[in-house]
Design an enzyme around this catalytic site. Structure first.
Site, PDB file in Angstrom:
ATOM      1  N   HIS A  18       0.894  -1.135  -0.026  1.00 51.37           N
ATOM      2  CA  HIS A  18      -0.077  -0.108  -0.041  1.00 51.37           C
ATOM      3  C   HIS A  18       0.727   1.169  -0.084  1.00 51.37           C
ATOM      4  O   HIS A  18       2.156   1.201   0.077  1.00 51.37           O
ATOM      5  CB  HIS A  18      -0.938  -0.132   1.182  1.00 51.37           C
ATOM      6  CG  HIS A  18      -0.482  -0.089   2.564  1.00 51.37           C
ATOM      7  ND1 HIS A  18       0.311   0.893   2.987  1.00 51.37           N
ATOM      8  CD2 HIS A  18      -0.412  -0.999   3.537  1.00 51.37           C
ATOM      9  CE1 HIS A  18       0.861   0.707   4.297  1.00 51.37           C
ATOM     10  NE2 HIS A  18       0.156  -0.434   4.445  1.00 51.37           N
ATOM     11  N   HIS A  21       3.926   1.386   2.490  1.00 53.63           N
ATOM     12  CA  HIS A  21       5.107   0.657   2.144  1.00 53.63           C
ATOM     13  C   HIS A  21       5.608   1.265   0.769  1.00 53.63           C
ATOM     14  O   HIS A  21       6.879   1.448   0.775  1.00 53.63           O
ATOM     15  CB  HIS A  21       4.612  -0.812   1.534  1.00 53.63           C
ATOM     16  CG  HIS A  21       3.965  -1.436   2.484  1.00 53.63           C
ATOM     17  ND1 HIS A  21       2.648  -2.168   2.125  1.00 53.63           N
ATOM     18  CD2 HIS A  21       3.938  -1.676   3.828  1.00 53.63           C
ATOM     19  CE1 HIS A  21       2.254  -2.795   3.306  1.00 53.63           C
ATOM     20  NE2 HIS A  21       3.113  -2.520   4.293  1.00 53.63           N
ATOM     21  N   CYS A 126       0.609  -7.178  21.562  1.00 52.20           N
ATOM     22  CA  CYS A 126       0.001  -6.903  20.314  1.00 52.20           C
ATOM     23  C   CYS A 126       0.374  -7.608  19.090  1.00 52.20           C
ATOM     24  O   CYS A 126       1.634  -7.794  18.688  1.00 52.20           O
ATOM     25  CB  CYS A 126       0.334  -5.523  20.000  1.00 52.20           C
ATOM     26  SG  CYS A 126      -0.684  -4.837  18.303  1.00 52.20           S
ATOM     27  N   CYS A 129       1.564  -5.655  15.997  1.00 48.82           N
ATOM     28  CA  CYS A 129       3.002  -5.155  16.120  1.00 48.82           C
ATOM     29  C   CYS A 129       4.009  -6.445  16.336  1.00 48.82           C
ATOM     30  O   CYS A 129       5.185  -6.232  16.444  1.00 48.82           O
ATOM     31  CB  CYS A 129       3.266  -4.336  17.336  1.00 48.82           C
ATOM     32  SG  CYS A 129       2.420  -2.788  16.874  1.00 48.82           S
ATOM     33  N   CYS A 143      -3.151  -1.213  22.275  1.00 46.77           N
ATOM     34  CA  CYS A 143      -1.873  -0.847  21.448  1.00 46.77           C
ATOM     35  C   CYS A 143      -1.993   0.791  20.955  1.00 46.77           C
ATOM     36  O   CYS A 143      -2.783   0.996  20.209  1.00 46.77           O
ATOM     37  CB  CYS A 143      -1.958  -1.650  20.338  1.00 46.77           C
ATOM     38  SG  CYS A 143      -0.754  -1.166  19.198  1.00 46.77           S
ATOM     39  N   HIS A 146      -2.038   0.155  16.874  1.00 50.35           N
ATOM     40  CA  HIS A 146      -3.205  -0.414  15.982  1.00 50.35           C
ATOM     41  C   HIS A 146      -4.607   0.095  16.776  1.00 50.35           C
ATOM     42  O   HIS A 146      -5.777  -0.021  16.357  1.00 50.35           O
ATOM     43  CB  HIS A 146      -3.027  -1.838  16.118  1.00 50.35           C
ATOM     44  CG  HIS A 146      -2.037  -2.271  15.176  1.00 50.35           C
ATOM     45  ND1 HIS A 146      -0.808  -2.435  15.510  1.00 50.35           N
ATOM     46  CD2 HIS A 146      -2.072  -2.703  13.890  1.00 50.35           C
ATOM     47  CE1 HIS A 146       0.055  -2.628  14.541  1.00 50.35           C
ATOM     48  NE2 HIS A 146      -0.720  -2.924  13.676  1.00 50.35           N
ATOM     49  N   LYS A 294      -5.562   8.683  10.964  1.00 50.72           N
ATOM     50  CA  LYS A 294      -4.243   8.052  10.916  1.00 50.72           C
ATOM     51  C   LYS A 294      -4.559   6.486  10.003  1.00 50.72           C
ATOM     52  O   LYS A 294      -5.402   6.187  10.103  1.00 50.72           O
ATOM     53  CB  LYS A 294      -3.919   7.646  12.370  1.00 50.72           C
ATOM     54  CG  LYS A 294      -2.793   7.176  12.523  1.00 50.72           C
ATOM     55  CD  LYS A 294      -2.429   6.953  13.956  1.00 50.72           C
ATOM     56  CE  LYS A 294      -1.018   6.217  13.994  1.00 50.72           C
ATOM     57  NZ  LYS A 294      -0.989   4.685  14.003  1.00 50.72           N
ATOM     58  N   LYS A 297      -2.833   0.298   9.300  1.00 49.55           N
ATOM     59  CA  LYS A 297      -2.128  -0.800   8.419  1.00 49.55           C
ATOM     60  C   LYS A 297      -3.441  -1.766   7.873  1.00 49.55           C
ATOM     61  O   LYS A 297      -2.813  -2.397   6.997  1.00 49.55           O
ATOM     62  CB  LYS A 297      -1.225  -1.756   9.361  1.00 49.55           C
ATOM     63  CG  LYS A 297       0.248  -0.877   9.966  1.00 49.55           C
ATOM     64  CD  LYS A 297       1.151  -1.744  10.496  1.00 49.55           C
ATOM     65  CE  LYS A 297       2.158  -0.956  11.176  1.00 49.55           C
ATOM     66  NZ  LYS A 297       3.319  -1.613  11.532  1.00 49.55           N
TER      67      LYS A 297
HETATM   68  N1  MSP Z   1       7.820  -6.534   9.197  1.00 53.69           N
HETATM   69  C1  MSP Z   1       7.889  -5.425  10.019  1.00 53.69           C
HETATM   70  C2  MSP Z   1       9.227  -4.775   9.617  1.00 53.69           C
HETATM   71  C3  MSP Z   1      10.377  -5.676   9.809  1.00 53.69           C
HETATM   72  S1  MSP Z   1      11.881  -4.847   9.420  1.00 53.69           S
HETATM   73  C4  MSP Z   1      12.853  -5.897  10.116  1.00 53.69           C
HETATM   74  C5  MSP Z   1       6.662  -4.383   9.740  1.00 53.69           C
HETATM   75  N2  MSP Z   1       6.199  -4.525   8.624  1.00 53.69           N
HETATM   76  S2  MSP Z   1       5.037  -3.725   7.872  1.00 53.69           S
HETATM   77  O1  MSP Z   1       4.706  -4.122   6.737  1.00 53.69           O
HETATM   78  O2  MSP Z   1       4.037  -3.342   8.978  1.00 53.69           O
HETATM   79  O3  MSP Z   1       5.747  -2.265   7.322  1.00 53.69           O
HETATM   80  C6  MSP Z   1       5.793  -1.273   8.367  1.00 53.69           C
HETATM   81  C7  MSP Z   1       6.717  -0.077   7.455  1.00 53.69           C
HETATM   82  O4  MSP Z   1       5.869   0.171   6.213  1.00 53.69           O
HETATM   83  C8  MSP Z   1       6.836   1.299   8.112  1.00 53.69           C
HETATM   84  O5  MSP Z   1       7.787   1.258   8.762  1.00 53.69           O
HETATM   85  C9  MSP Z   1       6.839   2.263   6.960  1.00 53.69           C
HETATM   86  O6  MSP Z   1       8.138   1.790   6.221  1.00 53.69           O
HETATM   87  C10 MSP Z   1       5.774   1.611   6.099  1.00 53.69           C
HETATM   88  N3  MSP Z   1       4.548   2.288   6.158  1.00 53.69           N
HETATM   89  C11 MSP Z   1       3.437   1.425   6.494  1.00 53.69           C
HETATM   90  N4  MSP Z   1       2.355   2.601   6.911  1.00 53.69           N
HETATM   91  C12 MSP Z   1       2.988   3.786   6.700  1.00 53.69           C
HETATM   92  C13 MSP Z   1       2.414   4.774   6.565  1.00 53.69           C
HETATM   93  N5  MSP Z   1       1.067   5.141   6.814  1.00 53.69           N
HETATM   94  N6  MSP Z   1       3.055   6.089   6.297  1.00 53.69           N
HETATM   95  C14 MSP Z   1       4.454   5.926   6.277  1.00 53.69           C
HETATM   96  N7  MSP Z   1       4.926   4.658   6.047  1.00 53.69           N
HETATM   97  C15 MSP Z   1       4.291   3.437   6.314  1.00 53.69           C
HETATM   98  O7  MSP Z   1       6.630  -3.475  10.366  1.00 53.69           O
END
Ligand code: MSP
Length: 640
Positions: A18, A21, A126, A129, A143, A146, A294, A297
């Site tokens: 999304h 990412h 959580c 997370c 959390c 979330h 906000k 995820k």
């Molecule tokens: N799998 C873990 C990370 C492990 S790294 C060793 C994880 N994955 S995640 O799919 O949830 O990805 C989190 C990351 O996605 C955030 O740190 C960021 O890079 C990106 N983002 C997810 N949502 C976001 C926003 N709303 N805004 C900006 N970046 C975001 O956590």
């Protein structure tokens, strides 16, 4: 040549790619492209995080094995990055044997060194997370990330003696201010470390969770997902025997603030305990929200937001993300804001410059070495280019993409003004001025060549088109981004529609206030005025009172990108007016200037600011030029 190894987080495969990412991956891509442009050896890693409770649950719900499920979603991530033109050198999956092997080696090493013990712990967990929260971190029993209920888990597990590294980590952060940047996140980690640091549970009993890497010293347990996931950064480049192809010592991580604690606390302590050199730097960006809320995820509209990249083009989408987010701070995403940026910065400023310049150069045709020497105006462009490049170099040291782009757009504005003032179309009418015309065209070609290099990390497709139009087939290099060395007008092909303008007349949904949208036709009195050719009697014209006014002060109107609030003096009178010129003029550059205003307009309120009058400006293909005087006259003088 220096080496640069950059990682993104590895994304969980329980959700499709999304906007969030994409943001991190695009930022990493822009940085890696920039470092390649600068001549560095670059290694760019991204990948997927595939173990853990949540993924096992989602796979079960989909009626698939966790591996089949992970294969499918990892494929979607890989394809998405390919589609977006991401230039990663590697894509790691935590289910790959190369990763599993290194995780087990590190676990064994820590176990042998007495860094791991068996114990019992109970705490609030959580699943989103995949970590425990301390009492202090929990908000309203939920959390903080979330906003979902936490589960109390008490079980026997293996623990890493993280607590013994607390004092060491505090000292490391204090001695190395740049270890986590921007500063606010370093301070946040120091904040976590003001509380006693607990040991980290690094296993899950197999009786409860099968989906993970078995501990090498107890196969009744699998590795906790964060302990497994963080090691990806190392396992991707290590052959398991500490040989890392000369990459590891240069590693920097890029993440968003949501996963600061695992990266700022768990990871350095794990590395320290395992005797592996620490990462160079942790770079942390803020969070995107959608329409003010906000971005969770699990919300589907963030996936939809990513579809906008197909609707408006990858370059435009990329530009918006890089330009709109102040690195480290949160930002708000809307389709409307994206389209506004696309129209103003890409279609108007850059697109028009590329099309005007190439049209003028193509019309004049290539020339033998230009006879006329550079004049002050040409030298100013060379200086502006050197300044912009220095500002980009400075900004990119700290991932400050918005500043780098700001500097490049200020250069684009300078070149657009240079086109207006040097008026090559007028020079072309006078054969005696041909040498000067050629010099101007040479400066323009040079400026475009500069942009074809400097924009490459940020707008790769557009930059390539610009270089192609100039017949430059060699790979772009930062060191070649210099204006003032070209001495012939090159053969060019015309660029048209680099970024087609999006029609904003049809209402779009989005949180921008209505006044802001309407103000796009409100460079007061410019666009939309004078359309049609109906004749009017002179008495109609005489109803309009035009006067010279001096700008005493100028500032941006809050929450508006288009409007400036000007304080002007018209004769003896001081008044306020609102002008839709903010995308074309910096407020500080207007102070002290004499402009022409319509002085007898009824007052109107724009974005909450009362406007008494209208500034006149001319517009052509998106470039706006204020009407000024060619001899100095006092403010209040009548214009007729
Ligand atoms: N799998 C873990 C990370 C492990 S790294 C060793 C994880 N994955 S995640 O799919 O949830 O990805 C989190 C990351 O996605 C955030 O740190 C960021 O890079 C990106 N983002 C997810 N949502 C976001 C926003 N709303 N805004 C900006 N970046 C975001 O956590």
């Amino acid at each position: 040549m220096s080496t640069f190894y950059l990682t993104t987080p590895i994304y969980y495969v329980n959700a499709r790619p999304h906007l969030g990412h994409a943001c991190t991956t695009i930022m990493a891509d822009a940085m890696c492209r920039y470092r390649r442009l600068a001549g560095d050896r670059v290694y760019f890693l991204t990948g997927t995080d595939e173990h853990g409770e949540r993924i096992a649950q989602v796979a079960a719900a989909a009626g698939k094995s966790p591996q089949a499920y992970a294969d499918e979603i990892a494929g979607v991530f890989r394809d998405t990055w390919r589609r977006l033109g991401i230039t990663n050198d590697d894509f790691i999956r935590t289910t790959e044997p190369r990763h599993r092997k290194v995780v087990q080696e590190i676990l064994q090493r820590l176990h042998d060194a007495g860094e791991i013990y068996f114990g019992e712990y109970g705490g609030w967990y959580c699943y989103g997370c995949e970590r425990f929260y301390t009492e202090k971190e929990i908000v309203d029993g939920k959390c903080p990330d979330h906003q979902t209920a936490l589960t109390f888990i008490k079980e026997k597990n293996y623990f890493f003696k993280m607590s013994r590294y607390q004092a060491w980590l505090i000292k490391h952060l204090e001695d190395n201010p740049g270890f986590i940047q921007p500063d606010r996140y370093r301070n946040e980690v120091l904040g976590f470390l003001r509380e006693p640091l607990q040991d980290l549970s690094i296993s899950r009993p197999r009786s409860r969770l099968q989906w993970g890497i078995p501990l090498p010293f107890d196969d009744q347990y699998v590795t906790y997902v964060w302990f497994d996931a963080l090691i990806n950064y190392y396992s991707a480049v290590s052959d398991g025997r500490e040989r890392t192809r000369g990459l590891w010592e240069h590693v920097e991580h890029l993440i968003a603030k949501d996963i600061l604690k695992p990266h700022g606390v768990y990871w350095p302590t794990m590395l320290k305990a395992a005797g592996i050199p620490l990462y160079r730097r942790l770079n942390v960006h803020g969070y995107w929200s959608l329409g003010g809320s906000k971005m969770s995820k699990s919300v589907g509209n963030v996936v939809e937001a990513l579809q906008l990249t197909d609707k408006y083009g990858h370059d435009a989408f990329r530009y918006f993300l890089l330009r709109e987010m102040n690195f480290g701070l949160d930002a708000s995403f809307s389709e409307e804001a994206l389209v506004d940026r696309l129209n103003a910065d890409l279609a108007n400023d850059l697109g028009n410059l590329a099309s005007r310049a190439t049209t003028l150069i193509a019309a004049a045709g290539p020339a033998a070495p230009v006879g006329a020497p550079a004049e002050a105006a040409d030298r100013d462009i060379a200086v502006a280019a050197a300044d912009a490049r220095a500002a980009v170099e400075q900004a990119m040291r700290d991932f400050a993409f918005q500043k780098a782009l700001g500097a490049l757009w200020s250069f684009i504005g300078t070149v657009n003004r240079y086109v207006d003032t040097s008026a090559p179309w007028a020079l072309a009418k006078d054969p005696a001025r041909r040498p000067r015309l050629e010099r101007v065209l040479c400066t323009l070609a040079d400026s475009l060549g500069f942009l074809g290099i400097m924009l490459d990390p940020f707008l790769p497709d557009a930059a390539r088109k610009i270089r192609e139009a100039l017949g430059r087939s060699e790979p772009p290099a930062l060191e070649a981004a210099v204006v003032g060395q070209l001495s012939t007008v090159p053969r060019v092909s015309k660029i048209s529609g680099l970024f087609p303008r999006i029609d904003t007349k049809t209402p779009r949904s989005g949180p921008l206030p209505k006044g802001e949208r309407e103000s796009s036709t409100l460079s007061p009195g410019v666009r939309g005025q004078g359309e049609g050719s109906r004749k009017i009697p002179i008495t109609d014209f005489q109803k309009v009172e035009l006067r010279v006014a001096e700008v005493l002060a100028a500032e941006r109107v809050a929450k508006s990108r288009k409007l400036l609030k000007l304080t002007i003096r018209v004769g003896e009178e001081t008044r306020t007016l609102v002008a839709g010129v903010a995308e074309h003029y910096e407020p500080e550059n207007l102070v002290g200037r004499k402009v022409v205003v319509v002085a007898n307009l009824e007052p109107a309120t724009l974005m909450g600011v009362e406007s008494n009058g209208m500034v006149l400006a001319a517009e052509h293909e998106g470039t706006l030029s204020l009407l000024t005087l060619d001899k100095d006259l006092p403010s209040g003088a009548k214009v007729k």
